[in-house]
Write a protein that holds these residues in place. Structure first.
Motif, PDB file in Angstrom:
ATOM      1  N   MET A  23       0.875  -1.204  -0.109  1.00 29.29           N
ATOM      2  CA  MET A  23       0.083   0.155   0.068  1.00 29.29           C
ATOM      3  C   MET A  23       1.085   1.360  -0.192  1.00 29.29           C
ATOM      4  SD  MET A  23      -2.865   1.370   0.117  1.00 29.29           S
ATOM      5  CE  MET A  23      -3.223   3.143   0.184  1.00 29.29           C
ATOM      6  N   THR A  24       0.750   2.053  -0.827  1.00 24.73           N
ATOM      7  CA  THR A  24       1.500   3.385  -0.943  1.00 24.73           C
ATOM      8  C   THR A  24       0.620   4.641  -0.458  1.00 24.73           C
ATOM      9  OG1 THR A  24       0.716   3.737  -3.098  1.00 24.73           O
ATOM     10  CG2 THR A  24       3.059   2.742  -2.975  1.00 24.73           C
ATOM     11  N   ASP A  25       1.454   5.483   0.069  1.00 27.09           N
ATOM     12  CA  ASP A  25       0.617   6.683   0.697  1.00 27.09           C
ATOM     13  C   ASP A  25       1.057   7.941  -0.277  1.00 27.09           C
ATOM     14  OD1 ASP A  25       2.846   6.479   1.894  1.00 27.09           O
ATOM     15  OD2 ASP A  25       1.871   6.889   3.882  1.00 27.09           O
ATOM     16  N   TYR A  26       1.424   7.706  -1.708  1.00 28.50           N
ATOM     17  CA  TYR A  26       2.134   8.711  -2.412  1.00 28.50           C
ATOM     18  C   TYR A  26       1.584   8.600  -3.805  1.00 28.50           C
ATOM     19  CZ  TYR A  26       5.540   5.036  -2.431  1.00 28.50           C
ATOM     20  OH  TYR A  26       5.882   3.611  -2.615  1.00 28.50           O
ATOM     21  N   ASP A  27       1.577   9.442  -4.718  1.00 29.90           N
ATOM     22  CA  ASP A  27       1.296   9.237  -6.060  1.00 29.90           C
ATOM     23  C   ASP A  27       2.271   9.840  -7.142  1.00 29.90           C
ATOM     24  OD1 ASP A  27      -1.107  11.742  -6.918  1.00 29.90           O
ATOM     25  OD2 ASP A  27      -0.001  11.926  -5.238  1.00 29.90           O
ATOM     26  N   ILE A  28       2.261   9.451  -8.286  1.00 29.66           N
ATOM     27  CA  ILE A  28       3.135   9.630  -9.283  1.00 29.66           C
ATOM     28  C   ILE A  28       2.525  10.609 -10.350  1.00 29.66           C
ATOM     29  CG2 ILE A  28       4.951   8.577 -10.889  1.00 29.66           C
ATOM     30  CD1 ILE A  28       5.462   7.968  -8.060  1.00 29.66           C
TER      31      ILE A  28
ATOM     32  N   ARG B 260      13.676   4.160   1.069  1.00 26.78           N
ATOM     33  CA  ARG B 260      13.215   2.958   1.710  1.00 26.78           C
ATOM     34  C   ARG B 260      11.706   2.691   1.994  1.00 26.78           C
ATOM     35  NH1 ARG B 260      17.428   4.324  -0.015  1.00 26.78           N
ATOM     36  NH2 ARG B 260      19.416   3.838   0.600  1.00 26.78           N
ATOM     37  N   ARG B 261      10.929   3.358   1.248  1.00 26.76           N
ATOM     38  CA  ARG B 261       9.516   3.121   1.354  1.00 26.76           C
ATOM     39  C   ARG B 261       9.043   2.718  -0.036  1.00 26.76           C
ATOM     40  NH1 ARG B 261      10.708   7.161   4.790  1.00 26.76           N
ATOM     41  NH2 ARG B 261       9.490   7.084   7.098  1.00 26.76           N
ATOM     42  N   GLY B 262       9.716   2.631  -0.898  1.00 28.49           N
ATOM     43  CA  GLY B 262       9.336   2.058  -2.339  1.00 28.49           C
ATOM     44  C   GLY B 262       9.061   3.249  -3.187  1.00 28.49           C
TER      45      GLY B 262
ATOM     46  N   THR C 219      10.809   2.532  -6.513  1.00 25.26           N
ATOM     47  CA  THR C 219      10.347   1.520  -7.221  1.00 25.26           C
ATOM     48  C   THR C 219       9.213   2.147  -7.942  1.00 25.26           C
ATOM     49  OG1 THR C 219      11.177   0.153  -5.527  1.00 25.26           O
ATOM     50  CG2 THR C 219       9.316  -0.690  -6.885  1.00 25.26           C
ATOM     51  N   ALA C 220       8.172   2.782  -7.170  1.00 27.72           N
ATOM     52  CA  ALA C 220       6.705   3.505  -8.030  1.00 27.72           C
ATOM     53  C   ALA C 220       7.317   4.209  -9.019  1.00 27.72           C
ATOM     54  CB  ALA C 220       6.048   4.056  -6.773  1.00 27.72           C
ATOM     55  N   LEU C 221       8.340   5.020  -8.894  1.00 23.71           N
ATOM     56  CA  LEU C 221       8.942   6.049  -9.968  1.00 23.71           C
ATOM     57  C   LEU C 221       9.300   5.243 -11.260  1.00 23.71           C
ATOM     58  CD1 LEU C 221      10.342   8.860  -7.930  1.00 23.71           C
ATOM     59  CD2 LEU C 221       8.593   9.150  -9.522  1.00 23.71           C
ATOM     60  N   GLN C 222      10.019   4.235 -10.909  1.00 16.74           N
ATOM     61  CA  GLN C 222      10.662   3.351 -11.938  1.00 16.74           C
ATOM     62  C   GLN C 222       9.593   2.737 -12.542  1.00 16.74           C
ATOM     63  OE1 GLN C 222      13.782   2.515 -13.105  1.00 16.74           O
ATOM     64  NE2 GLN C 222      14.658   4.355 -11.967  1.00 16.74           N
ATOM     65  N   ARG C 223       8.593   1.857 -11.831  1.00 19.34           N
ATOM     66  CA  ARG C 223       7.477   1.472 -12.428  1.00 19.34           C
ATOM     67  C   ARG C 223       6.813   2.308 -13.544  1.00 19.34           C
ATOM     68  NH1 ARG C 223       5.536  -3.189 -10.747  1.00 19.34           N
ATOM     69  NH2 ARG C 223       6.416  -3.108  -8.698  1.00 19.34           N
TER      70      ARG C 223
ATOM     71  N   ARG D 171      18.710  12.371 -13.156  1.00 15.31           N
ATOM     72  CA  ARG D 171      18.071  13.239 -12.131  1.00 15.31           C
ATOM     73  C   ARG D 171      17.221  12.348 -11.209  1.00 15.31           C
ATOM     74  NH1 ARG D 171      17.365  18.666 -16.073  1.00 15.31           N
ATOM     75  NH2 ARG D 171      19.786  19.022 -16.289  1.00 15.31           N
ATOM     76  N   VAL D 172      17.609  11.481 -10.760  1.00 11.51           N
ATOM     77  CA  VAL D 172      16.618  10.248 -10.027  1.00 11.51           C
ATOM     78  C   VAL D 172      17.012  10.436  -8.597  1.00 11.51           C
ATOM     79  CG1 VAL D 172      16.454   8.106  -9.491  1.00 11.51           C
ATOM     80  CG2 VAL D 172      17.256   8.803 -11.709  1.00 11.51           C
ATOM     81  N   GLY D 173      16.107  11.018  -7.858  1.00 16.26           N
ATOM     82  CA  GLY D 173      16.245  11.257  -6.244  1.00 16.26           C
ATOM     83  C   GLY D 173      14.986  10.842  -5.436  1.00 16.26           C
ATOM     84  N   VAL D 174      15.287  10.679  -4.452  1.00 13.46           N
ATOM     85  CA  VAL D 174      14.304  10.604  -3.332  1.00 13.46           C
ATOM     86  C   VAL D 174      14.503  11.251  -1.930  1.00 13.46           C
ATOM     87  CG1 VAL D 174      12.668   8.954  -1.833  1.00 13.46           C
ATOM     88  CG2 VAL D 174      13.147   8.357  -4.277  1.00 13.46           C
ATOM     89  N   ARG D 175      13.699  12.232  -1.555  1.00 14.20           N
ATOM     90  CA  ARG D 175      13.869  12.860  -0.378  1.00 14.20           C
ATOM     91  C   ARG D 175      14.313  11.940   0.620  1.00 14.20           C
ATOM     92  NH1 ARG D 175       9.502  17.322   1.005  1.00 14.20           N
ATOM     93  NH2 ARG D 175       9.349  15.890   2.816  1.00 14.20           N
ATOM     94  N   ALA D 176      15.200  12.309   1.515  1.00 15.85           N
ATOM     95  CA  ALA D 176      16.120  11.493   2.685  1.00 15.85           C
ATOM     96  C   ALA D 176      15.238  11.225   3.541  1.00 15.85           C
ATOM     97  CB  ALA D 176      17.200  12.022   3.178  1.00 15.85           C
TER      98      ALA D 176
END
Ligand SMILES: CC(C)(COP(=O)(O)OP(=O)(O)OC[C@H]1O[C@@H](n2cnc3c(N)ncnc32)[C@H](O)[C@@H]1OP(=O)(O)O)[C@@H](O)C(=O)NCCC(=O)NCCS
Length: 415
Positions: free
Chosen positions: A1-6, A92-94, A97-101, A83-88
């Motif tokens: 279950m994710t609590d963010y959207d792309i 490690r919450r996926g 992975t969601a962005l890559q998908r 320019r791949v990055g996730v805020r620190a």
């Protein structure tokens, strides 16, 4: 279950926020206002994505439209991912992975046959189907000891300013997409990376085959009249090496039409007075610079690195685009979790590739196929390191023979 959207990010303020976020993940400050106009140009509509939670951007990926040369000389549509990055506070919450998908699916839908990236850390991208597919190396040459065996046969001269920019871009477009693994440079790459005329001591020299230096007279020179260029930077030091830091010349970019132009460009930089060390980053692993030198030990190779991480987005199209050496066919089974339409068996032969039903002789994950695709690593090596399943041992030698290349694949464009 994710609590963010792309979401796809299409407006300027979102692009700037994404850029700031990305730079933050690399521990860099935001781009200053006077730099932003150049950086802004590099964003491609439809190719920038953000992950959002609680109304805030927490991660981003993007890509640039490009082309990539494959063995045999064909070029395929390629997305250069950067320019791949996730805020620190969200790692490690996926989120990646969601962005890559989402990005893999979007690139494939846009018709990109392959994508590639440079990995900040090698553990990240294999899971998404990226495999290390080219390498580069560093060179350090003790110039005073090098004693080149030969002298330039053509003419090398400096170019500057806008004319220099134009010539270099034309030359790269003409020469840069020949070796397997090379990619076309998109307009934004030049905007962000152009070094000619920068405040640092960056110089560009072009080479023509006419010894008089007149351009356009040679049978081998192209539209610009030149057949290669070198861009380099010099950090001045002490003239006498015993006094401390030596003057160091770093080769940043060097492309040539043929061996003659290539040798002249290297001989030119090796001949520049008062330089103690000539170094280069990101050169092909099979570049024979040491053979130009009277003392080959003057050339050291301090490091070799993975360069292109390649993703086959459309496996049938990618397999069909490259050529294969003569040899008995092999049936390779491919597993692709993120783009399952690629999964299946492919019969690969010198006269073409067909999708087949039935058992495969070798079975690979799509990242492992990417590592073998440009020819940088053999199936035997991958089998020996337990990266693939061998159903029919005799198939390894057949696969090695079909995929073999005579020149090491190399990209040469950092992004
Ligand atoms: C690399 C980065 C984008 C990963 O983002 P993320 O949202 O944490 O990744 P995910 O949560 O989707 O991780 C997916 C998997 O990869 C692993 N992983 C991701 N980044 C990793 C890293 N740097 N080191 C080790 N494992 C990593 C996770 O542990 C997870 O494994 P699992 O599926 O077995 O649990 C993020 O850490 C980052 O921004 N790092 C700094 C900037 C950077 O390096 N950018 C890449 C430029 S090429």
């Amino acid at each position: 279950m994710t609590d963010y959207d792309i979401r796809v990010l299409d407006d300027d303020s979102q692009h700037r926020a994404a850029h700031t976020l990305f730079r933050g993940t690399l521990h860099h400050p935001p781009a200053p206002d006077d730099r932003w106009p150049a950086v802004r140009e590099s964003f491609e509509p439809g190719r920038v994505m953000g992950a959002f939670a609680d109304g805030e951007m927490i991660g981003t990926v993007q890509s640039f439209s490009s082309r990539l040369a494959v063995p045999g000389g064909a070029v395929v549509q390629h997305a250069a991912v950067s320019r791949v990055g996730v805020r620190a506070d969200w790692t490690r919450r996926g989120v990646l992975t969601a962005l890559q998908r989402a990005q893999l699916r979007a690139m494939r839908s846009a018709g990109d046959v392959v994508s590639s990236l440079r990995a900040s850390e090698t553990v990240i991208y294999g899971r998404y189907g990226y495999g290390a597919a080219t390498r580069f190396r560093y060179l350090d040459i003790d110039r005073r000891r090098a004693a080149p065996r030969t002298r330039p046969v053509g003419r090398v001269r400096f170019v500057e300013g806008e004319e220099g920019q134009r010539i270099v871009r034309e030359l790269f477009d003409e020469l840069g997409l020949r070796r397997a693994g090379t990619i076309s440079r998109w307009p934004g790459w030049w905007t962000v990376n152009a070094r000619i005329g920068s405040e640092e001591y960056v110089k560009t020299a072009v080479r023509s085959s006419g010894a008089s230096g007149t351009s356009g007279t040679s049978g081998t020179s192209g539209a610009s009249g030149y057949d290669g260029y070198v861009t380099f930077k010099v950090e001045p030091g002490e003239n006498d090496p015993r006094q401390g830091k030596q003057t160091r010349l770093s080769v940043l970019d060097l492309w040539a039409r043929d061996a003659e132009a290539w040798a002249d460009l290297w001989l030119f930089v090796l001949g520049i007075d008062l330089v103690g060390e000539v170094s280069a980053v990101g050169r092909p692993v099979d570049e024979p610079v040491q053979w130009l030198l009277g003392d080959p030990r003057a050339c050291r190779i301090p490091d070799e690195f993975d360069e292109t991480w390649l993703r086959l987005l459309d496996v049938p199209a990618a397999l069909t685009a490259r050529t294969y050496r003569e040899g008995e066919p092999v049936v390779i089974g491919v597993r692709d979790v993120y783009l399952p339409e690629n999964s299946g068996s492919y019969r690969i032969a010198a006269d073409g590739v067909t999708r087949v039903e039935g058992p495969a002789e070798l079975v690979v994950d799509v990242d492992v196929l990417a590592s073998a695709y440009l020819g940088d690593v053999s199936f035997s090596t991958l089998a020996a390191t337990r990266r693939l399943d061998v159903v029919e041992p005799a198939a390894l030698a057949r696969a090695d023979a079909l995929f073999a290349v005579s020149e090491a694949p190399w990209c040469g464009t950092y992004f």
